[in-house]
Structures are given as structure tokens and as C-alpha cells.
Design a protein around this motif. Structure first.
Motif, PDB file in Angstrom:
ATOM      1  N   UNK A   1       0.224  -1.216   0.206  1.00 62.53           N
ATOM      2  CA  UNK A   1       0.129  -0.025  -0.030  1.00 62.53           C
ATOM      3  C   UNK A   1       0.902   1.139  -0.435  1.00 62.53           C
ATOM      4  N   UNK A   2       2.034   1.230   0.527  1.00 63.48           N
ATOM      5  CA  UNK A   2       3.029   2.707   0.835  1.00 63.48           C
ATOM      6  C   UNK A   2       3.827   3.089  -0.068  1.00 63.48           C
ATOM      7  N   UNK A   3       4.101   1.462  -1.322  1.00 61.66           N
ATOM      8  CA  UNK A   3       4.648   1.548  -2.568  1.00 61.66           C
ATOM      9  C   UNK A   3       3.846   2.116  -3.579  1.00 61.66           C
ATOM     10  N   UNK A   4       2.763   1.861  -3.637  1.00 66.08           N
ATOM     11  CA  UNK A   4       1.336   1.822  -4.445  1.00 66.08           C
ATOM     12  C   UNK A   4       1.574   3.970  -4.844  1.00 66.08           C
ATOM     13  N   UNK A   5       1.268   4.369  -3.481  1.00 69.36           N
ATOM     14  CA  UNK A   5       0.994   5.481  -2.904  1.00 69.36           C
ATOM     15  C   UNK A   5       2.193   6.208  -3.796  1.00 69.36           C
ATOM     16  N   UNK A   6       2.926   6.052  -2.976  1.00 66.98           N
ATOM     17  CA  UNK A   6       4.231   6.814  -3.644  1.00 66.98           C
ATOM     18  C   UNK A   6       4.581   6.974  -5.262  1.00 66.98           C
ATOM     19  N   UNK A   7       4.444   5.797  -5.503  1.00 62.58           N
ATOM     20  CA  UNK A   7       4.417   5.332  -7.190  1.00 62.58           C
ATOM     21  C   UNK A   7       3.534   6.581  -7.735  1.00 62.58           C
ATOM     22  N   UNK A   8       2.022   6.077  -7.293  1.00 67.48           N
ATOM     23  CA  UNK A   8       1.132   7.299  -8.563  1.00 67.48           C
ATOM     24  C   UNK A   8       1.690   8.633  -7.791  1.00 67.48           C
TER      25      UNK A   8
ATOM     26  N   UNK B   1      -0.394   7.481   5.382  1.00 66.98           N
ATOM     27  CA  UNK B   1      -0.755   9.429   5.867  1.00 66.98           C
ATOM     28  C   UNK B   1      -0.259   9.314   4.210  1.00 66.98           C
ATOM     29  N   UNK B   2      -0.284  10.715   2.777  1.00 66.16           N
ATOM     30  CA  UNK B   2       0.719  10.937   1.958  1.00 66.16           C
ATOM     31  C   UNK B   2       0.671  12.197   1.893  1.00 66.16           C
ATOM     32  N   UNK B   3       1.823  12.132   1.719  1.00 62.79           N
ATOM     33  CA  UNK B   3       2.676  13.793   1.596  1.00 62.79           C
ATOM     34  C   UNK B   3       2.997  14.210   0.473  1.00 62.79           C
TER      35      UNK B   3
ATOM     36  N   UNK C   1      -5.091  17.626  -5.614  1.00 64.47           N
ATOM     37  CA  UNK C   1      -4.889  16.994  -4.734  1.00 64.47           C
ATOM     38  C   UNK C   1      -6.217  16.190  -4.927  1.00 64.47           C
ATOM     39  N   UNK C   2      -7.006  16.906  -5.685  1.00 66.39           N
ATOM     40  CA  UNK C   2      -8.396  15.934  -6.028  1.00 66.39           C
ATOM     41  C   UNK C   2      -8.390  14.856  -7.078  1.00 66.39           C
ATOM     42  N   UNK C   3      -7.229  15.058  -7.981  1.00 70.88           N
ATOM     43  CA  UNK C   3      -6.732  14.190  -8.706  1.00 70.88           C
ATOM     44  C   UNK C   3      -5.865  13.243  -8.789  1.00 70.88           C
ATOM     45  N   UNK C   4      -5.322  12.626  -7.344  1.00 72.24           N
ATOM     46  CA  UNK C   4      -4.302  12.023  -6.523  1.00 72.24           C
ATOM     47  C   UNK C   4      -5.347  11.910  -5.505  1.00 72.24           C
ATOM     48  N   UNK C   5      -6.737  12.105  -5.488  1.00 75.66           N
ATOM     49  CA  UNK C   5      -7.079  11.161  -4.309  1.00 75.66           C
ATOM     50  C   UNK C   5      -8.652  10.076  -4.990  1.00 75.66           C
TER      51      UNK C   5
ATOM     52  N   UNK D   1      -6.982   9.191  -7.900  1.00 76.94           N
ATOM     53  CA  UNK D   1      -6.522   8.114  -8.736  1.00 76.94           C
ATOM     54  C   UNK D   1      -5.969   6.866  -7.232  1.00 76.94           C
ATOM     55  N   UNK D   2      -5.870   7.331  -5.997  1.00 73.67           N
ATOM     56  CA  UNK D   2      -5.159   5.742  -5.641  1.00 73.67           C
ATOM     57  C   UNK D   2      -6.797   5.295  -5.075  1.00 73.67           C
TER      58      UNK D   2
END
Length: 290
Positions: free
Chosen positions: A186-193, A221-223, A235-239, A241-242
Motif C-alpha cells: 500500500x505504501x509503495x502504491x501511494x508513492x508510485x502514484x 498518510x501520503x505527503x 489533490x483531487x486528482x491524486x485522491x 487515482x488512489x
């Protein structure tokens, strides 16, 4: 009040009758000149705000310009009437010096608003772009199209966030996953996005972390950092995509749930008749199932 208006109209009528066309033309010059002076002051105010950061300085310059323009208009009206404009101009000049002196003395002591027209700010519960400011209130246009007038006294007593002074802003997205999900994945996917989005700045680099472990969720948390003007859209686009990527990877989001375990007693003695009957029925079903 109506009597005063009637007297004023009668005085203007007498002035036009006695002065003839010259008096009428003088009134037109006075009205049109003051309207134009007011319009030019507004244009000058908006123009100076682009180059002079201090709003109080711009206000003083505009007041001086307004007084000088009013003096010119009154002088032209007096000349049209055939009167000597010197006494009136002297009186206006003295009054102007008094007003300017008071402004220069009291101006530095008066509180100033920490923003100007065209800047994006948060005023209390409202976020938007400042359209204009006056002595009493500030006109704010929110992003949903509303025009809000906020009293300046309320602004000065509250916390103000001015987004104009920051070139970059940090996006913070918090999500929760279940206890049985793959935390590292899950952390790797967040960083890749975040890294794949071209609007996300490489420095400071995007990062993920485990915020809390709650009763039914692991909070991640993704920062990441983006340019100020790209904050909301990114921010909306990243949400979005996640959400889509987690669905594709089979990572489930956590939700509030409560597991209830019912332990039945094999010794129904000491219970009332209804409860004992329910216990016997439950044991019979368990024995039949086994």
C-alpha cells in the motif's frame, strides 16, 4: 427631511434661473467632474496595488489625488459661473493639508489588513479571492461563486491565512486500510502514484508513513509538494487515482465495523423459562449441524 430637500431644489432652481445657461453648465461640470474623479481614483488604486505592496501608502496617494481632482473640478465650475475660484481653492487647499496631515500622523497607528485585492486568502470559514477592501469590510469571492462581505473588525480579531505568499504547498492525503492488507504494498502504491504525477515536485520528495493504528484501521498518510496554483486540482486528482489504483491492486479500504461474539452456556439452569428455552434451541441447532 422633505423640507430640506425642497429648499435645496429651490436654491438650485434660483441659481439656474439667475445664472442662465452658465449656471446649468457649471452644475454639469461639477457633477460630471466629481464622477470622473471618483472613477479615476478607483483605477489608480487598482493600478498602484500592483507595484506598491503597502496598502496604506496607496490609500494616502489616492486620497491626495481625489482632493486635487476635486479642487480642479470646483475651480472649473467657478470659472464657468464667472466667479473667482481663489477663495474657494484656498479653503479647499487648507482643508486638504489638514486631512493629509491627520492621515500621515494617524495612518501608521491604524491596523492594516495583511492582504490586498487579487490574493487568495482564508478568512474564518471562507476561502476565496479578495476583490476589494474598504474601511469597513472586505469583499471576498469564494470558489463556488458567492460574494461574501467580511467585516474588517472580525478579520483583525481572527486568524488569517494568505496563500499568495507561498510558492509551494504540501498536499496531505490520509487513508485507512484494513489490518489484513499488505502494508508495504500500500505504501509503495501511494508513492508510485505521487511520483508519476508531473505536477508533484521532486524536492521535497513524496513520502508515505503510518500515522496511527486504530480499532479497525491502519491510517496511512501520503505527503507531497506542488506549486501553489496546482494545489486543489492535484489533490483531487491524486485522491481519485488512489481509489482506482487500490481497487486494481486489491487493497481494501478500512471501514468502521464491530464484531459481536455470542457465547452460549451449556448449563441453562438458573435462567428464566424463556431464556432457558432459547438456550436449548440453540444447543439443538448446534448438535444437528455437527
Amino acid at each position: 427631511m422633505s423640507i430640506i430637500k425642497e429648499q435645496t431644489l429651490e436654491e438650485l432652481r434660483d441659481l439656474v434661473v439667475n445664472s442662465g445657461p452658465d449656471g446649468l453648465l457649471a452644475i454639469v461640470i461639477l457633477i460630471v467632474g466629481l464622477v470622473l474623479a471618483n472613477l479615476m481614483t478607483r483605477i489608480l488604486y487598482k493600478f498602484l496595488l500592483r507595484y506598491i505592496p503597502k496598502q496604506s501608502t496607496v490609500t494616502i496617494i489616492c486620497i491626495i489625488f481625489t482632493l486635487l481632482a476635486a479642487m480642479v473640478v470646483v475651480a472649473l465650475a467657478c470659472i464657468q459661473l464667472g466667479l473667482s475660484p481663489r477663495p474657494i481653492l484656498r479653503l479647499m487647499l487648507i482643508g486638504s493639508f489638514v486631512v493629509i496631515g491627520i492621515i500621515l500622523l494617524i495612518g501608521p497607528l491604524m491596523p492594516t489588513l495583511p492582504f490586498k485585492a487579487g490574493q487568495m486568502v482564508r478568512l474564518g470559514e471562507y476561502i476565496g479571492v479578495v476583490e476589494s477592501t474598504s474601511l469597513l469590510n472586505t469583499r471576498l469571492r469564494t470558489f463556488d461563486g458567492k460574494v461574501v462581505y467580511v467585516p474588517n473588525r472580525k478579520i483583525l480579531d481572527d486568524i488569517i491565512i494568505n496563500y499568495h505568499h507561498t510558492e509551494t504547498r504540501r498536499i496531505a492525503i490520509d487513508i485507512g486500510i484494513g489490518f489484513f492488507e499488505d502494508l508495504i504494498k500500500a505504501k509503495q502504491v501511494l508513492e508510485e502514484i505521487m511520483i508519476a504525477d508531473p505536477r508533484v515536485l521532486p524536492k521535497p520528495s513524496p513520502g508515505t508513513m503510518v500515522l496511527t493504528i486504530g480499532e479497525s484501521t491502519i491510517q496511512l498518510g501520503a505527503r507531497c509538494w506542488v506549486a501553489n496554483e496546482n494545489f486543489w486540482v492535484t489533490k483531487c486528482d491524486l485522491t481519485e487515482k488512489i481509489k482506482l489504483r487500490f481497487d486494481f491492486e486489491g487493497i481494501s479500504f478500512a471501514f468502521n465495523q464491530l464484531d459481536v461474539h455470542l457465547h452460549t452456556s451449556h448449563d441453562p439452569t438458573g435462567l428464566d423459562d424463556n431464556t432457558a428455552q432459547l438456550c436449548h434451541q440453540s444447543m439443538d441447532r448446534n448438535n444437528a449441524a455437527s
